[in-house]
Scaffold this motif. Structure first.
Motif, PDB file in Angstrom:
ATOM      1  N   ARG A  87       0.715  -1.319   0.168  1.00  0.00           N
ATOM      2  CA  ARG A  87      -0.351   0.383   0.076  1.00  0.00           C
ATOM      3  C   ARG A  87       1.243   1.539  -0.270  1.00  0.00           C
ATOM      4  NH1 ARG A  87      -5.170  -1.336   1.272  1.00  0.00           N
ATOM      5  NH2 ARG A  87      -5.594   1.006   2.088  1.00  0.00           N
ATOM      6  N   GLN A  90      -0.735   6.730   0.016  1.00  0.00           N
ATOM      7  CA  GLN A  90      -2.141   8.155  -0.169  1.00  0.00           C
ATOM      8  C   GLN A  90      -3.369   7.202  -0.270  1.00  0.00           C
ATOM      9  OE1 GLN A  90      -0.274   8.081  -3.738  1.00  0.00           O
ATOM     10  NE2 GLN A  90       0.808   9.955  -2.337  1.00  0.00           N
ATOM     11  N   GLN A  91      -2.764   5.500   0.542  1.00  0.00           N
ATOM     12  CA  GLN A  91      -3.920   4.659   0.936  1.00  0.00           C
ATOM     13  C   GLN A  91      -4.070   4.916   1.924  1.00  0.00           C
ATOM     14  OE1 GLN A  91      -3.055   1.237  -1.056  1.00  0.00           O
ATOM     15  NE2 GLN A  91      -3.688   1.563  -3.279  1.00  0.00           N
ATOM     16  N   CYS A  92      -5.476   4.671   2.235  1.00  0.00           N
ATOM     17  CA  CYS A  92      -6.271   4.602   3.541  1.00  0.00           C
ATOM     18  C   CYS A  92      -5.315   3.598   4.831  1.00  0.00           C
ATOM     19  CB  CYS A  92      -7.432   4.503   3.590  1.00  0.00           C
ATOM     20  SG  CYS A  92      -7.878   2.705   3.750  1.00  0.00           S
ATOM     21  N   SER A  93      -5.429   4.002   6.191  1.00  0.00           N
ATOM     22  CA  SER A  93      -4.202   2.909   7.089  1.00  0.00           C
ATOM     23  C   SER A  93      -5.088   1.949   7.675  1.00  0.00           C
ATOM     24  CB  SER A  93      -3.999   3.739   7.496  1.00  0.00           C
ATOM     25  OG  SER A  93      -3.399   5.001   7.652  1.00  0.00           O
ATOM     26  N   PHE A  94      -6.588   1.089   6.774  1.00  0.00           N
ATOM     27  CA  PHE A  94      -6.609   0.193   7.413  1.00  0.00           C
ATOM     28  C   PHE A  94      -7.179  -0.778   6.739  1.00  0.00           C
ATOM     29  CE2 PHE A  94      -9.347   4.520   8.768  1.00  0.00           C
ATOM     30  CZ  PHE A  94      -8.018   4.416   9.513  1.00  0.00           C
ATOM     31  N   VAL A  95      -6.452  -2.020   6.727  1.00  0.00           N
ATOM     32  CA  VAL A  95      -6.839  -3.125   5.900  1.00  0.00           C
ATOM     33  C   VAL A  95      -7.159  -4.327   6.923  1.00  0.00           C
ATOM     34  CG1 VAL A  95      -5.332  -5.096   5.174  1.00  0.00           C
ATOM     35  CG2 VAL A  95      -4.273  -2.835   5.429  1.00  0.00           C
ATOM     36  N   GLU A  96      -8.369  -4.870   6.221  1.00  0.00           N
ATOM     37  CA  GLU A  96      -8.993  -6.063   6.897  1.00  0.00           C
ATOM     38  C   GLU A  96      -8.469  -7.439   6.280  1.00  0.00           C
ATOM     39  OE1 GLU A  96     -13.511  -6.316   6.678  1.00  0.00           O
ATOM     40  OE2 GLU A  96     -13.543  -3.851   6.948  1.00  0.00           O
TER      41      GLU A  96
ATOM     42  N   PRO B 329      -7.010   9.702   3.243  1.00  0.00           N
ATOM     43  CA  PRO B 329      -7.524   8.882   3.278  1.00  0.00           C
ATOM     44  C   PRO B 329      -8.753   7.952   3.814  1.00  0.00           C
ATOM     45  CG  PRO B 329      -5.961   8.108   2.573  1.00  0.00           C
ATOM     46  CD  PRO B 329      -5.885   9.609   2.936  1.00  0.00           C
ATOM     47  N   ASN B 330      -8.507   8.400   5.066  1.00  0.00           N
ATOM     48  CA  ASN B 330      -8.604   6.981   6.495  1.00  0.00           C
ATOM     49  C   ASN B 330      -9.991   7.845   6.736  1.00  0.00           C
ATOM     50  OD1 ASN B 330      -6.335   5.986   6.738  1.00  0.00           O
ATOM     51  ND2 ASN B 330      -5.274   7.738   8.397  1.00  0.00           N
ATOM     52  N   ARG B 332     -11.314   9.528   4.017  1.00  0.00           N
ATOM     53  CA  ARG B 332     -12.959   9.478   3.374  1.00  0.00           C
ATOM     54  C   ARG B 332     -13.247   7.563   3.579  1.00  0.00           C
ATOM     55  NH1 ARG B 332      -8.855  11.793   0.009  1.00  0.00           N
ATOM     56  NH2 ARG B 332      -7.758   9.383  -0.888  1.00  0.00           N
ATOM     57  N   TYR B 333     -12.118   7.049   3.943  1.00  0.00           N
ATOM     58  CA  TYR B 333     -12.793   5.282   4.582  1.00  0.00           C
ATOM     59  C   TYR B 333     -13.955   5.520   5.521  1.00  0.00           C
ATOM     60  CZ  TYR B 333     -12.485   0.303   5.755  1.00  0.00           C
ATOM     61  OH  TYR B 333     -12.618  -0.761   5.268  1.00  0.00           O
ATOM     62  N   ASP B 363     -11.181   6.490  -6.059  1.00  0.00           N
ATOM     63  CA  ASP B 363     -10.094   6.665  -5.187  1.00  0.00           C
ATOM     64  C   ASP B 363      -8.993   5.852  -5.755  1.00  0.00           C
ATOM     65  OD1 ASP B 363     -10.158   8.725  -2.753  1.00  0.00           O
ATOM     66  OD2 ASP B 363      -8.592   6.867  -2.825  1.00  0.00           O
ATOM     67  N   ALA B 364      -7.484   6.122  -5.041  1.00  0.00           N
ATOM     68  CA  ALA B 364      -5.945   5.906  -5.096  1.00  0.00           C
ATOM     69  C   ALA B 364      -5.944   3.962  -4.670  1.00  0.00           C
ATOM     70  CB  ALA B 364      -4.894   6.697  -4.803  1.00  0.00           C
ATOM     71  N   ASP B 365      -7.252   3.224  -3.247  1.00  0.00           N
ATOM     72  CA  ASP B 365      -7.294   3.248  -2.800  1.00  0.00           C
ATOM     73  C   ASP B 365      -8.386   1.680  -2.621  1.00  0.00           C
ATOM     74  OD1 ASP B 365      -7.460   1.895  -0.063  1.00  0.00           O
ATOM     75  OD2 ASP B 365      -6.736   3.153   1.441  1.00  0.00           O
ATOM     76  N   THR B 366      -7.479   1.060  -2.676  1.00  0.00           N
ATOM     77  CA  THR B 366      -8.618  -0.263  -2.771  1.00  0.00           C
ATOM     78  C   THR B 366      -9.766  -0.249  -2.329  1.00  0.00           C
ATOM     79  OG1 THR B 366      -6.659  -1.421  -2.046  1.00  0.00           O
ATOM     80  CG2 THR B 366      -7.159  -1.499  -4.882  1.00  0.00           C
ATOM     81  N   ASN B 367      -9.434  -0.246  -1.012  1.00  0.00           N
ATOM     82  CA  ASN B 367     -10.385   0.227  -0.183  1.00  0.00           C
ATOM     83  C   ASN B 367     -11.101   0.586  -0.171  1.00  0.00           C
ATOM     84  OD1 ASN B 367      -8.584  -1.484   1.349  1.00  0.00           O
ATOM     85  ND2 ASN B 367      -8.084  -1.121   3.471  1.00  0.00           N
ATOM     86  N   ILE B 368     -11.284   1.922  -0.342  1.00  0.00           N
ATOM     87  CA  ILE B 368     -11.964   3.134  -0.280  1.00  0.00           C
ATOM     88  C   ILE B 368     -12.924   2.251  -1.374  1.00  0.00           C
ATOM     89  CG2 ILE B 368     -12.583   5.519  -1.699  1.00  0.00           C
ATOM     90  CD1 ILE B 368      -9.708   6.319   0.357  1.00  0.00           C
TER      91      ILE B 368
END
Lengths: 187, 946
Positions: A87, A90-96, B329-330, B332-333, B363-368
């Motif tokens: 990751r 730019q990605q969020c800090s949460f992973v499931e 991003p946190n 946003r998620y 979004d750049a983040d897959t989770n989002i």
């Protein structure tokens, strides 16, 4: 050593199988009830594990608040680290991952990962990680990976001061560090 | 790692034996050789050293060994909780030297685990000593903190008797308000409720009201932990006053988050609670600057207070703000996560932020992205499915392959749900399916192909569009290189073969199906292609032969009539729109596919391309090729016949018969097959399925060894066979009848099965073309369609009929309806069990009574809330008290009235709540020690809530 490990794991497997069985059988027996409840408790803690892993994927600290066998730990860490390393900022800090939610933060070359329950407050855990790092910073003075490697037990002490039974019990840096300073004085 | 300076060389072995290596030396030796083998060697050496050193009588040596072992095991070099570690740790627990003790406790909490529990009783005494305040040592507080730490570790909690022995030692620490004692008490209570609750619950509850913020924070966390989902939150309802107090006064975000979590679990249990907490929660929501707290408030409102509109709107507003946070991003998620918590009642609200959510798809983040997709799929209904699917497909092109396929899969699942209940315009859906198949990274070929065929089988009105789309897929040679698309191409080939009478240009179709690149296709798809050619050519012949019959007519007149012939004489069930009819007419005029030349061209094409495949070593392809070539050989006579222009009556009419029969073989319409079709075929009476299977062996050896000489695919009808085929057919039929005579036992009785009442449609039932061009197999679905049509009357295009089998309807109607009632009894039963188990653990004698009471409580869930409260209050108490509970209820009501609209109430109320609580405690003390704390709770809760 290999033999010993096997025996330990098989014992723990036995125990787990027993716990599952206790889960399944709802009997009037009080002991059974108690055991099944106990086994269920492991799923209810807020923080399940705290991990420090460097960019190469080497574990620098591992504290689990539920029992996992050595192989389970290694597998879990490998999978999670692979996920987190992939990751970007730019990605969020949460992973499931499996039934955990992993909240992570990266400081220089080290990843700080905390596995929590699904309904735990992610932002609070991020604050907890930051507090932890600040505390180490205060104690070691500009903490780096080597500090953690050579003073692992102190980091464990700090973590024990902050987290008990998967719950955060202490958030004051001074209070966290007091016992360690006392110990350094006495020794 | 790479940047660190090279480690010093490993100490020589002589020094090694003389001096113990410290932990630092160990770490250095581990770092000296980072390769796996070097590391393993260093670990093995260190472990052998440690095993020697740990037996030393000297505490210092032992502690260093323990330190090293703890280091190794915490980093997974050594097995967790090996016995020497655990034993040495317990030995060192007694050391008066604080660092040794600290280390021992750390090692113990790291190493004790279920496998080494046998050692734990050895530690009990030391723990007891360290916990007792009388020790008088200078660092007593730290020592007891260590003991508490061990007590709270998962290993200790797994040992059932340790908490029992030490519960009383915890009480003074709880009274002091030590956060660690609180955490340890929570662990102990969870581990063995029956022993620990009477001793620890009360002091623990008192900590909630403690003036020390650390104690109240820890207590809030403890109760949050104890009330977590698998456990039942009901026993914690009486703590509501103290928690409320904490909610309004605490300044610690940690505490507030935990309190909110507890309230989120309590609010559904007690309706009036929600009304009380909604204001403070909203205040926190607007006032707090900490995002974690804000998010917790949002979560509480959306999950636990959905009935309070203003609060929900506020929370949604905040969630949207989160979602719009460009730099984080946190947030946003979490914003998306919060919107996902909204129930279906607020679907329109979520719909309002569709644009914002759609933006998150990029979004750049897959989770989002995943969360956004999940949200969007949640808001799809039949009115917006066209917009949403179009928007999603446009996103597919911009996404990475993995997410593109997630989107495609989600769209396919949503549209295909419950036999396409959301799709109104099937022409649109078919073109959407084709667009999906043509997207760059599409790997959903299987599902797209399945749905294409399924739509063809079920929706008659969609077939023209299907055939058109299939043509565009088949004529594109580029698609043949993409192995993800093979299932789609297979479906397209099947469709254009099956519904060939809707095609505009069969010559082009045959060319497309036989293009050279088809040799890239896998065997199974290839076979479908060849079979499709077979169907096309059969149809062309039949049209051609039909025209020959009218040879007296002028050619151009015939052309004009052809179009009409297609629908009337070719047994085609489809009523084409007049526009389409003209289209076909025009194309036939432009390039007549049924002219002698076209037919010849097709035959030549087939012979050159399919001919070699007769020698293909894949049976499936070989067989189809044989069929096709055989048929072509057979009808080549037509060509010769035509050349000679001899109409000697007999020959052409027989050929015509042949072709027509061939055509009728294929023109039976296929329908969807139910999953349960096989089960519906009842075995005839007198047939015992498992008997006499031995005789089969004889049959196989006798009859089936004679190889079949005929490679022709001949129709079963007896009167329409060519002379050449007659012997083969007669052999076949005679041997068949002979076989039947001899082994009649194994044949189904034909008359019987046909006579069976066909409450279930046969798998490939032909459609009654006389009726409304559609099969409604099921009254239920018909009415459903009618209702649907009525509802949809405003739509520009009415939804075509979709064939739905009764079983599917049954299944699909079962799904939701089974879920809905299932949920309640299941949850009820679970709760009953939990409730019962709780109560049992606490007071085992009354278990059954409580269960009963709980059940009653559940079943009468639609009773008034006060009634619920009354039950709630009464079931942990003895169940005699119908009258007393009624009395309570009465009292409650009396209590309510004066308070109703009093401005100064909260303060007074709070104090009364607390005094009530204390009363409860006194009462509790009077009760026997095994009695749960729930009895006093009843009165407390009433005081608080009213």
């Amino acid at each position: 050593m290999a033999k010993e490990r096997r025996s330990v794991e098989s014992l723990s497997d036995l125990w787990r199988a027993g716990a599952e069985q206790a889960h399944r059988e709802v009997e009037d027996d009080g002991v059974e009830q108690q055991r099944s409840k106990q086994a269920g408790r492991d799923d209810e803690m807020t923080i399940r594990f705290v991990l420090f892993v460097n960019k190469q994927g080497q574990t620098r600290l591992a504290q689990y608040y539920e029992h996992l066998s050595l192989d389970e730990r290694r597998a879990l860490e490998g999978e999670i680290v692979r996920k987190c390393l992939a990751r970007t900022d730019q990605q969020c800090s949460f992973v499931e991952h499996r039934n955990y939610k992993v909240v992570y933060r990266r400081y220089a070359s080290l990843f700080f990962l905390v596995g929590v329950d699904n309904d735990e407050n992610e932002l609070a855990i991020l604050e907890f990680i930051h507090l932890f790092v600040e505390t180490m910073d205060r104690h070691f003075g500009n903490v780096c990976e080597l500090d953690i490697m050579f003073h692992l037990e102190k980091v464990h002490f700090m973590l024990e001061e902050m987290v008990m039974n998967g719950c955060i019990v202490e958030t004051s840096k001074q209070n966290i560090l007091a016992p360690i300073q006392l110990m350094e004085k006495t020794s | 790692m790479a940047s660190t300076p090279p480690a010093p060389a490993v100490a020589p072995s002589l020094v090694d034996t003389l001096f113990q290596r410290s932990l630092n030396d160990l770490v250095k030796s581990l770092r000296a050789d980072p390769s796996a083998a070097g590391e393993a060697a260093a670990v093995a050496r260190a472990l052998s050293e440690i095993h020697r050193e740990i037996r030393a009588p000297d505490a210092a040596t032992k502690s260093v060994a323990l330190q090293k072992l703890a280091y190794l095991s915490s980093l997974h070099f050594a097995p967790v909780g090996s016995h020497p570690l655990a034993f040495a740790a317990i030995e060192l627990l007694a050391s008066p030297h604080l660092p040794h003790k600290r280390l021992a406790y750390l090692a113990a909490s790291l190493s004790l685990h279920p496998a080494s529990l046998s050692l734990l009783p050895l530690a009990t005494h030391q723990l007891h000593k360290d916990l007792s305040p009388s020790a008088g040592a200078a660092h007593q507080q730290h020592v007891s903190a260590l003991a508490l730490q061990l007590l709270a570790s998962p290993a200790a909690a797994a040992a059932p008797d340790l908490p029992v022995h030490l519960a009383h030692d915890l009480v003074p620490h709880l009274a002091r308000g030590s956060p660690r004692a609180i955490a340890a008490a929570a662990r102990v209570i969870a581990a063995s409720p029956s022993a620990a609750v009477p001793v620890l619950f009360k002091p623990l509850a008192a900590c909630l009201a403690s003036p020390d913020p650390r104690a109240s924070t820890a207590a809030a966390a403890a109760f949050c932990d104890l009330s977590a989902p698998p456990a039942d939150a009901t026993p914690f309802l009486p703590l509501a006053p103290d928690l409320y107090n904490l909610l309004t006064t605490s300044r610690s975000n940690w505490a507030l988050i935990k309190v909110l979590k507890v309230f989120a679990r309590l609010a559904p249990l007690e309706p009036r609670l929600a009304a009380r907490i909604v204001d403070p929660v909203c205040q926190l929501l607007t006032r707090s600057s900490a995002m974690s707290l804000t998010f917790e408030c949002i979560r509480t409102v959306l999950t636990a207070l959905p009935a309070h509109d203003a609060a929900v709107r506020l929370a949604i507003g905040k969630a949207k703000e989160f979602n719009a946070a460009a730099d984080d991003p946190n947030l946003r998620y979490l914003g998306l996560l919060a919107l996902g918590m909204l129930g279906p009642a607020y679907a329109s609200t979520v719909n309002d932020c569709r644009d914002a959510i759609a933006k998150s798809l990029g979004d750049a983040d897959t989770n989002i992205r995943q969360e956004a997709l999940h949200l969007i799929m949640g808001m799809v209904n039949e009115n917006n499915v066209v917009d949403i699917a179009g928007m999603l497909i446009s996103h597919v092109a911009k996404s990475d392959p993995e997410f593109a396929n997630d989107i495609l899969g989600a769209v396919l699942a949503a549209c295909g749900h419950n036999v396409y209940e959301m799709v109104v315009d099937f022409d649109w859906y078919v073109s959407l399916l084709v667009d999906m198949a043509r997207t760059l990274h599409c790997a959903q070929g299987d599902e797209i192909g399945r749905q294409l065929v399924d739509v063809g089988l079920r929706v008659q009105d969609a077939r023209p569009e299907l055939v058109r789309s299939a043509r565009t897929l088949l004529i594109d040679p580029a698609l043949l290189g993409n192995h993800f698309l093979f299932p789609v191409l297979s479906a397209a080939a099947w469709i254009s073969g099956e519904y060939v009478d809707l095609t505009k240009d069969p010559v082009e179709l045959v060319e497309a199906l036989l293009q050279p690149r088809t040799n890239l296709l896998p065997i199974s798809v290839r076979a479908v292609y060849i079979h499709a050619v077979f169907k096309v050519i059969t149809w062309c012949f039949s049209v051609y032969v039909g025209r020959l019959g009218d040879s007296g007519m002028a050619m151009d007149v015939m052309f004009d009539r052809l179009a009409a012939d297609q629908t009337v004489s070719l047994d085609s069930n489809v009523a084409l729109g007049s526009g389409e009819e003209q289209d076909i007419g025009a194309s036939t005029v432009r390039k007549d596919p049924f002219s002698h030349e076209s037919i010849l061209y097709m035959i030549d094409l087939i012979q050159t391309t399919v001919g070699p495949l007769i020698n293909c070593n894949e049976v499936e392809v070989q067989e189809r090729a044989h069929n096709l070539i055989g048929f072509v050989h057979l009808v080549r006579e037509i060509q010769e016949l035509n050349k000679r222009k001899v109409a000697d009556g007999d020959e052409p009419s027989r050929l015509k018969e042949l072709v027509k029969t061939m055509r009728t073989v294929f023109c039976q319409e296929l329908g969807p097959v139910s999953v349960n079709a096989q089960m519906k075929v009842a075995p005839p009476d007198g047939l015992i399925l498992n008997e006499n299977l031995v005789e089969l062996a004889g049959m196989v050896s006798e009859d089936d060894t004679t190889p079949s000489t005929s490679i022709f695919f001949y129709p079963c009808s007896r009167h329409s066979v060519d002379t050449r085929d007659e012997p083969a057919v007669s052999i076949g039929s005679s041997s068949l009848s002979e076989h039947r005579k001899r082994h009649g036992l194994f044949y189904l009785q034909t008359g019987k099965t046909e006579d069976e009442p066909s409450d279930y449609p046969q798998a490939n039932d032909s459609l009654p073309s006389s009726s409304n061009n559609s099969v409604i197999n099921d009254d239920k679905s018909k009415t459903a369609e009618l209702v649907f049509a009525g509802k949809k009357s405003t739509a520009t295009k009415s939804r075509p009929k979709v064939v739905k089998l009764d079983t599917e309807d049954f299944l699909s109607s079962m799904m939701p309806s089974a879920n809905v009632p299932k949920e309640d009894p299941l949850a009820g039963a679970l709760r009953d069990v939990l409730l019962g188990s709780d109560a049992k653990a606490l007071s085992s004698q009354r278990a059954s009574d409580i269960n009963l009471e709980g059940m009653l409580n559940k079943t009468s869930s639609n009773e008034s809330s006060s009634q619920q409260i009354e039950n709630l209050g009464s079931y942990p108490a003895s169940r005699s008290s119908r009258t007393t509970s009624k009395q309570q209820n009465h009292d409650k009501e009396k209590g309510t009235n004066p308070r109703e609209s009093d401005g100064k109430e909260p303060r007074k109320h709070r104090s009364s709540g607390r005094s009530g609580h204390r009363q409860g405690k006194h009462k509790h003390r009077e009760k026997s020690s095994t009695q749960p704390d729930t009895i006093p709770q009843a009165s407390v809760i009433q005081d608080f809530l009213l």
